[in-house]
Design a protein around this motif. Structure first.
Motif, short mmCIF file in Angstrom:
data_model
loop_
_atom_site.label_atom_id
_atom_site.label_comp_id
_atom_site.label_asym_id
_atom_site.label_seq_id
_atom_site.Cartn_x
_atom_site.Cartn_y
_atom_site.Cartn_z
N VAL A 7 0.85 -1.18 0.00
CA VAL A 7 0.00 0.00 0.00
C VAL A 7 0.89 1.23 0.00
O VAL A 7 1.74 1.38 0.87
CB VAL A 7 -0.91 0.02 1.25
CG1 VAL A 7 -1.78 1.25 1.26
CG2 VAL A 7 -1.75 -1.24 1.32
N VAL A 8 0.70 2.10 -0.98
CA VAL A 8 1.44 3.35 -1.03
C VAL A 8 0.51 4.43 -0.50
O VAL A 8 -0.55 4.68 -1.06
CB VAL A 8 1.90 3.68 -2.46
CG1 VAL A 8 2.59 5.03 -2.50
CG2 VAL A 8 2.82 2.59 -3.00
N CYS A 9 0.92 5.05 0.60
CA CYS A 9 0.11 6.10 1.22
C CYS A 9 0.58 7.47 0.75
O CYS A 9 1.76 7.68 0.51
CB CYS A 9 0.21 6.02 2.74
SG CYS A 9 -0.46 4.50 3.42
N GLU A 10 -0.38 8.38 0.65
CA GLU A 10 -0.09 9.76 0.26
C GLU A 10 -0.62 10.69 1.33
O GLU A 10 -1.34 10.26 2.24
CB GLU A 10 -0.75 10.05 -1.09
CG GLU A 10 -0.23 9.17 -2.21
CD GLU A 10 -0.95 9.41 -3.53
OE1 GLU A 10 -2.09 9.93 -3.51
OE2 GLU A 10 -0.38 9.09 -4.58
N ASP A 13 -3.75 10.33 3.92
CA ASP A 13 -4.22 8.95 4.06
C ASP A 13 -4.19 8.52 5.52
O ASP A 13 -3.36 8.98 6.30
CB ASP A 13 -3.35 7.99 3.25
CG ASP A 13 -3.60 8.08 1.76
OD1 ASP A 13 -4.58 8.75 1.36
OD2 ASP A 13 -2.82 7.50 0.99
N LEU A 14 -5.08 7.63 5.87
CA LEU A 14 -5.13 7.04 7.20
C LEU A 14 -5.18 5.53 7.02
O LEU A 14 -5.99 5.02 6.26
CB LEU A 14 -6.38 7.50 7.96
CG LEU A 14 -6.63 6.84 9.31
CD1 LEU A 14 -5.53 7.20 10.30
CD2 LEU A 14 -7.99 7.24 9.84
N MET A 15 -4.29 4.85 7.71
CA MET A 15 -4.26 3.39 7.62
C MET A 15 -4.35 2.81 9.03
O MET A 15 -3.71 3.30 9.94
CB MET A 15 -2.96 2.93 6.97
CG MET A 15 -2.80 1.43 6.97
SD MET A 15 -1.37 0.90 6.08
CE MET A 15 -2.15 0.57 4.52
N SER A 16 -5.16 1.79 9.16
CA SER A 16 -5.30 1.10 10.43
C SER A 16 -4.85 -0.34 10.23
O SER A 16 -5.36 -1.04 9.35
CB SER A 16 -6.76 1.14 10.89
OG SER A 16 -6.91 0.40 12.08
N HIS A 23 3.44 -6.80 9.91
CA HIS A 23 3.58 -5.74 8.93
C HIS A 23 4.94 -5.08 9.05
O HIS A 23 5.65 -5.25 10.03
CB HIS A 23 2.48 -4.69 9.11
CG HIS A 23 2.50 -4.02 10.44
ND1 HIS A 23 1.98 -4.62 11.58
CD2 HIS A 23 2.97 -2.82 10.83
CE1 HIS A 23 2.14 -3.80 12.60
NE2 HIS A 23 2.74 -2.70 12.17
N PHE A 25 7.20 -1.33 7.33
CA PHE A 25 7.10 -0.07 6.60
C PHE A 25 8.38 0.17 5.83
O PHE A 25 9.48 -0.07 6.35
CB PHE A 25 6.87 1.09 7.57
CG PHE A 25 5.61 0.95 8.37
CD1 PHE A 25 4.40 1.32 7.83
CD2 PHE A 25 5.65 0.44 9.65
CE1 PHE A 25 3.23 1.18 8.56
CE2 PHE A 25 4.49 0.29 10.39
CZ PHE A 25 3.28 0.66 9.84
N PHE A 33 7.96 12.36 5.86
CA PHE A 33 6.59 12.13 6.27
C PHE A 33 6.45 12.36 7.76
O PHE A 33 7.43 12.47 8.49
CB PHE A 33 6.13 10.71 5.91
CG PHE A 33 6.83 9.64 6.71
CD1 PHE A 33 6.28 9.16 7.88
CD2 PHE A 33 8.07 9.15 6.31
CE1 PHE A 33 6.93 8.19 8.62
CE2 PHE A 33 8.72 8.18 7.04
CZ PHE A 33 8.14 7.70 8.20
N ALA A 35 4.09 10.69 10.93
CA ALA A 35 3.15 9.63 11.30
C ALA A 35 2.63 9.89 12.71
O ALA A 35 3.38 10.31 13.59
CB ALA A 35 3.84 8.28 11.24
#
Length: 73
Positions: A7-10, A13-16, A23, A25, A33, A35
């Protein structure tokens, strides 16, 4: 299961990631970035490093951002 998702976040974006989900990163060669992590427990989260080398066999963030990996919708 046996699936791996990249998954490429921009920005914005919110990821859970559900508790107990293995996982990792990849911040790329030039990380830029911010976080924010939320925890239920006061002491936060303590990493449980597995020693697994699976991430070294997956495309890097820089590789995923390369034109040849772009997904067209």
């Amino acid at each position: 299961g046996d699936r791996i998702y990249a998954v490429v976040c921009e920005a914005g974006d919110l990821m859970s990631v559900p508790a107990g989900t293995r996982h990792w990163f990849d911040m790329g060669t030039v990380p830029e970035f911010c976080a924010i992590r939320f925890f239920e427990e006061e002491d936060g989260w303590i990493a449980g490093f597995t020693g697994d080398t699976i991430s070294s066999r997956m495309p890097s963030l820089d590789g995923l951002l390369a034109p040849s990996h772009q997904v067209r919708t």
